[in-house]
Write a protein that holds these residues in place. Structure first.
Motif, mmCIF file in Angstrom:
data_model
loop_
_atom_site.group_PDB
_atom_site.id
_atom_site.type_symbol
_atom_site.label_atom_id
_atom_site.label_comp_id
_atom_site.label_asym_id
_atom_site.label_seq_id
_atom_site.Cartn_x
_atom_site.Cartn_y
_atom_site.Cartn_z
ATOM 1 N N PHE A 378 0.836 -1.203 0.000
ATOM 2 C CA PHE A 378 0.000 0.000 0.000
ATOM 3 C C PHE A 378 0.867 1.248 0.000
ATOM 4 O O PHE A 378 0.636 2.186 -0.771
ATOM 5 N N VAL A 379 1.873 1.283 0.855
ATOM 6 C CA VAL A 379 2.748 2.456 0.940
ATOM 7 C C VAL A 379 3.477 2.671 -0.384
ATOM 8 O O VAL A 379 3.524 3.784 -0.921
ATOM 9 N N ALA A 380 4.050 1.591 -0.926
ATOM 10 C CA ALA A 380 4.798 1.708 -2.179
ATOM 11 C C ALA A 380 3.906 2.144 -3.335
ATOM 12 O O ALA A 380 4.368 2.836 -4.257
ATOM 13 N N ALA A 381 2.646 1.745 -3.315
ATOM 14 C CA ALA A 381 1.732 2.011 -4.433
ATOM 15 C C ALA A 381 1.270 3.462 -4.503
ATOM 16 O O ALA A 381 0.752 3.902 -5.532
ATOM 17 N N GLN A 382 1.449 4.239 -3.442
ATOM 18 C CA GLN A 382 0.847 5.568 -3.379
ATOM 19 C C GLN A 382 1.472 6.572 -4.345
ATOM 20 O O GLN A 382 2.653 6.481 -4.689
ATOM 21 N N ASP A 383 0.657 7.537 -4.744
ATOM 22 C CA ASP A 383 1.112 8.679 -5.526
ATOM 23 C C ASP A 383 1.823 9.642 -4.563
ATOM 24 O O ASP A 383 1.197 10.153 -3.633
ATOM 25 N N PRO A 384 3.118 9.909 -4.743
ATOM 26 C CA PRO A 384 3.848 10.773 -3.799
ATOM 27 C C PRO A 384 3.227 12.162 -3.641
ATOM 28 O O PRO A 384 3.404 12.791 -2.600
ATOM 29 N N GLU A 385 2.521 12.638 -4.664
ATOM 30 C CA GLU A 385 1.919 13.968 -4.593
ATOM 31 C C GLU A 385 0.580 13.974 -3.868
ATOM 32 O O GLU A 385 0.087 15.037 -3.487
ATOM 33 N N ASP A 386 -0.010 12.798 -3.695
ATOM 34 C CA ASP A 386 -1.311 12.724 -3.019
ATOM 35 C C ASP A 386 -1.452 11.360 -2.338
ATOM 36 O O ASP A 386 -2.347 10.578 -2.655
ATOM 37 N N PRO A 387 -0.558 11.053 -1.383
ATOM 38 C CA PRO A 387 -0.549 9.703 -0.796
ATOM 39 C C PRO A 387 -1.712 9.476 0.162
ATOM 40 O O PRO A 387 -2.233 10.410 0.771
ATOM 41 N N GLY A 388 -2.092 8.201 0.273
ATOM 42 C CA GLY A 388 -3.119 7.820 1.228
ATOM 43 C C GLY A 388 -2.523 7.551 2.605
ATOM 44 O O GLY A 388 -1.320 7.707 2.834
ATOM 45 N N VAL A 389 -3.391 7.120 3.517
ATOM 46 C CA VAL A 389 -3.018 6.891 4.918
ATOM 47 C C VAL A 389 -3.173 5.413 5.234
ATOM 48 O O VAL A 389 -4.173 4.790 4.863
ATOM 49 N N LEU A 390 -2.197 4.856 5.925
ATOM 50 C CA LEU A 390 -2.240 3.455 6.331
ATOM 51 C C LEU A 390 -2.784 3.331 7.745
ATOM 52 O O LEU A 390 -2.217 3.894 8.683
ATOM 53 N N VAL A 391 -3.900 2.615 7.904
ATOM 54 C CA VAL A 391 -4.429 2.251 9.225
ATOM 55 C C VAL A 391 -4.032 0.799 9.453
ATOM 56 O O VAL A 391 -4.480 -0.099 8.742
ATOM 57 N N LEU A 392 -3.175 0.573 10.446
ATOM 58 C CA LEU A 392 -2.515 -0.728 10.593
ATOM 59 C C LEU A 392 -2.606 -1.229 12.023
ATOM 60 O O LEU A 392 -2.350 -0.488 12.977
ATOM 61 N N SER A 393 -2.915 -2.508 12.173
ATOM 62 C CA SER A 393 -2.947 -3.156 13.484
ATOM 63 C C SER A 393 -1.558 -3.189 14.115
ATOM 64 O O SER A 393 -0.566 -3.475 13.443
ATOM 65 N N HIS A 394 -1.503 -2.928 15.414
ATOM 66 C CA HIS A 394 -0.215 -3.029 16.113
ATOM 67 C C HIS A 394 0.186 -4.480 16.329
ATOM 68 O O HIS A 394 1.286 -4.759 16.814
ATOM 69 N N LEU A 395 -0.681 -5.427 15.947
ATOM 70 C CA LEU A 395 -0.369 -6.848 16.058
ATOM 71 C C LEU A 395 0.124 -7.429 14.733
ATOM 72 O O LEU A 395 0.295 -8.642 14.616
ATOM 73 N N ALA A 396 0.359 -6.578 13.745
ATOM 74 C CA ALA A 396 1.008 -6.986 12.494
ATOM 75 C C ALA A 396 2.499 -6.709 12.609
ATOM 76 O O ALA A 396 2.913 -5.669 13.146
ATOM 77 N N GLY A 397 3.310 -7.626 12.107
ATOM 78 C CA GLY A 397 4.759 -7.427 12.167
ATOM 79 C C GLY A 397 5.201 -6.125 11.513
ATOM 80 O O GLY A 397 6.151 -5.483 11.969
ATOM 81 N N ALA A 398 4.498 -5.708 10.456
ATOM 82 C CA ALA A 398 4.877 -4.491 9.740
ATOM 83 C C ALA A 398 4.781 -3.246 10.605
ATOM 84 O O ALA A 398 5.426 -2.235 10.320
ATOM 85 N N SER A 399 3.984 -3.298 11.678
ATOM 86 C CA SER A 399 3.814 -2.108 12.521
ATOM 87 C C SER A 399 5.118 -1.713 13.202
ATOM 88 O O SER A 399 5.326 -0.542 13.525
ATOM 89 N N TRP A 400 6.024 -2.677 13.418
ATOM 90 C CA TRP A 400 7.307 -2.357 14.057
ATOM 91 C C TRP A 400 8.136 -1.428 13.177
ATOM 92 O O TRP A 400 8.894 -0.597 13.681
ATOM 93 N N GLU A 401 8.011 -1.566 11.859
ATOM 94 C CA GLU A 401 8.797 -0.747 10.936
ATOM 95 C C GLU A 401 8.053 0.507 10.482
ATOM 96 O O GLU A 401 8.680 1.513 10.151
ATOM 97 N N LEU A 402 6.723 0.439 10.435
ATOM 98 C CA LEU A 402 5.940 1.521 9.827
ATOM 99 C C LEU A 402 5.235 2.403 10.844
ATOM 100 O O LEU A 402 4.443 3.270 10.473
ATOM 101 N N GLN A 403 5.541 2.228 12.124
ATOM 102 C CA GLN A 403 4.786 2.930 13.164
ATOM 103 C C GLN A 403 4.984 4.445 13.136
ATOM 104 O O GLN A 403 4.140 5.191 13.648
#
Length: 464
Positions: A378-403
């Protein structure tokens, strides 16, 4: 006379990508391993997906996408006991802390070990003196043990794509000490997060009275090995390009047209109780209850391809999600607006990335997840000029890097998740850009190539 290719790197997993399959989104294991094998001479070994009652069936060798494969079938009984029974009715729920869903039988355990032994017999025929073996995921934890029994003395590593539970959860499993002994046969053991690594070390300490050394190695069962966190990631550049292509494709254009300028909230998960989709639907319903200003202006699309259709829990989950989606739409839909679209089918990775690029919110709230690569996509896919927002569970491993950039939530708190959704939908552009940039900086530094280099570097440093 042409030289036969070397088996410098032998990757082993339960399933391998099929050259017959063109649809669906490749998972993290497939993307990462294909990348590693395209850079190292070697091959990928695993189950072909076929059922054949001949237990002596030989390896089938083929090549596609510049990678060599060696596959074999399973018998129906092996598939039911090893894969459906023990892997997905015992280890999967156990490793995701869902002890209420563990269904243990000795017959299934025997099947799980029997299939690992069969894998070991096949892999043993492929090993050369300079080979490295990289085993993947919870289905094949005993494989290293059986390879050692067969006299294989090359570096062997294991990467676990799921979470690893703490000792009090792990010891629900009868003979859990045996599982830990199987791990001790490896030289390098990789986990998604430091939390998983700490849980593993706690289990080794209590379960096998392992010794921990200052150089970071662990000794158990007469062997020394290393356990580290190697968070898996994605190919950022490839995902960006594929997202741009996905938006411009016919599928992407149809999605954009169907939204009629409404804001898109996007969830993409394999159909599984660990993904928290039921609670996600509840949180979206709560948003519509609380935020009338969003009525008619937001569309939540949840894509959940069916999985493990021969496991009863998954059939029940699909039925329940269809019921809840109908309930939400029954409450809030209007003649020209369907707020929740639940799609129980797969799409190509290009289409998925295109959908993610169109999204204002990535809505990914697993109850427990090893990593969750869709969050990174999702993060990689965004348009840099108008990016979206990631709502992410703190119980996903990715939250450690993307918090530092995501809105990190507790998926069990439907009210709190609804508030975060509203915050994401109304977030100013400058804040969205700043949050997106922080996440992209982390992902560019720790991409899929970095993951491969780190793990294979550690495995290559092992001396036998």
């Amino acid at each position: 006379m042409s030289k036969e290719p070397d088996n410098e790197l032998i990757v082993v997993s339960n399933r391998v990508p099929s050259p017959k399959s063109s649809g669906g989104s490749q998972g993290g294991l497939a993307v990462g391993v294909m990348n590693a094998l395209q850079k190292n001479e070697g091959l990928w070994v695993g189950w072909s997906g076929d059922i054949d009652e001949n237990r002596d069936a030989q390896l089938n060798h083929y090549e596609f996408d510049s990678v060599r494969f060696a596959t074999f079938p399973l018998t129906e009984n092996d598939h039911q006991t090893f894969y459906v029974g023990f892997s997905n009715e015992v280890l999967w729920p156990l490793f995701h802390y869902r002890t209420d869903k563990v269904e243990y039988t000795r017959e299934n355990l025997e099947g799980y070990l029997r299939v690992s032994q069969r894998y070991a017999r096949h892999v043993s025929t492929l090993v050369e003196p300079h080979s490295r073996i990289w085993v993947h995921d919870y289905q094949l934890i005993p494989l290293g043990h059986y390879l050692r029994q067969a006299g294989i003395d090359v570096p062997i590593g294991h990467f676990l794509h799921t979470p690893f539970p703490p000792w009090d959860v792990l010891r629900i499993l009868p003979d859990y000490e045996d599982l830990l002994r199987y791990f001790s046969a490896y030289d390098v053991i990789g986990f998604q997060t430091k939390c998983d690594q700490r849980n593993f070390e706690e289990c080794m300490r209590h379960g096998l009275e392992a010794t921990f050394y200052d150089d970071g190695t662990i000794e158990a069962e007469g062997r020394r090995f290393r356990a580290e966190a190697y968070p898996i990631s994605i190919d950022v550049e490839s995902a960006q390009e594929m997202a741009r292509q996905g938006v411009d494709s016919n599928v992407g254009k149809r999605m954009a047209q169907s939204l009629a300028d409404r804001t898109l909230v996007m969830g993409v998960d394999r159909l599984d109780y660990s993904k928290g989709i039921f609670k996600r639907f509840q949180a979206f319903e709560r948003l519509l209850e609380k935020a009338e200003h969003q009525h008619g202006h937001v569309v939540f699309v949840q894509i959940s391809p069916p999985s493990r259709t021969d496991v009863p829990e998954y059939v029940e989950l699909r039925t329940e999600l269809e019921r809840v989606a109908g309930h939400v739409n029954g409450r809030f839909a209007d003649y020209d607006w369907t707020p929740l679209r639940y799609l129980n089918r797969g799409y190509s990775r290009e289409s998925i990335l295109g959908f993610l690029r169109l999204s204002r919110v990535g809505f990914l709230t697993p109850l427990r997840d090893g990593m969750n690569l869709v969050a990174k996509e999702f993060v990689a896919a965004q348009d840099p000029e108008d990016p979206g927002v990631l709502v992410l569970s703190h119980l996903a491993g990715a939250s450690w890097e993307l918090q530092e950039g995501a809105l990190v939530c507790n998926p069990y708190d439907s009210e709190g998740v609804a508030d975060m959704l509203d915050q994401a939908l109304t977030m100013p552009l400058e804040e969205r850009k700043a949050r997106w940039q922080r996440m992209m900086d982390v992902m560019r530094e720790n991409d899929i190539h970095h993951w491969c280099r780190q793990f294979l570097g550690a495995l290559g440093a092992v001396k036998h």
